[in-house]
Design an enzyme around this catalytic site. Sequence first.
Site, short mmCIF file in Angstrom:
data_model
loop_
_atom_site.label_atom_id
_atom_site.label_comp_id
_atom_site.label_asym_id
_atom_site.label_seq_id
_atom_site.Cartn_x
_atom_site.Cartn_y
_atom_site.Cartn_z
CG HIS A 160 -1.35 3.87 -1.60
ND1 HIS A 160 -1.90 4.05 -0.55
CD2 HIS A 160 -0.88 5.08 -2.16
CE1 HIS A 160 -1.60 5.48 -0.09
NE2 HIS A 160 -0.97 5.98 -1.16
CG ASP B 45 -0.89 9.46 -1.32
OD1 ASP B 45 -0.28 8.47 -1.57
OD2 ASP B 45 -1.97 9.26 -0.23
CE LYS C 64 -3.49 -2.36 -0.08
NZ LYS C 64 -3.62 -1.05 -0.66
CE1 TYR D 112 -5.81 0.14 2.95
CE2 TYR D 112 -5.94 1.36 5.21
CZ TYR D 112 -5.99 1.58 3.86
OH TYR D 112 -6.02 2.67 3.28
#
Length: 179
Positions: free
Chosen positions: A62, A169, A72, A132
């Site tokens: 992603h 996904d 991130k 995250y």
Amino acid sequence: MIFHPLPLAGAFLIEPEPIRDQRGFFARTVCRKEFAEHGLNAEFVQQSLSWNEQQGTLRGMHYQVQERKEAKLVRVAAGSIYDVLLDLRDQESTYLQWYSVELSAINRMHIYIPPGVAHGFLTLSDHCEVIYQMTAFYDPTAARGVRWDDPVFGIEWPQAVDLLMSAQDKSWPLWVRES
């Protein structure tokens, strides 16, 4: 914190430096000043949690595009994962190269993923909790993904059969460079 530069420009493995005593330890995980000294953005605007029941769960790959590109900071609070970064920045010498590392609750490592680098992971144990922090808000119109098994990238996963994945996904297209 100890900042270990990774082969992908702007990506770092961050090792906490525990201060130990009879109670256990204390360690910083984010310091804006230290992040800035390494050219990293620590202005996190969103934090998310990924809970994964079983080993063999794959999430990714992603990223976000345009003005919603995000850095991130990822760490594992429970279990362990095979974490993968994929450089989609065509201006970098590491364009289309990938890097992987095991992150776990035991090693307490963090990985800093710069904007323009796709991210995904495979759980190596049951009951994985992944945290995250992001420098941009999630925007579904800017969300993108690439196939975890695209031959253009050649990512080597430790397990490639019987994966638990989302329909999204599984359906990402093969790589086509965005203009």
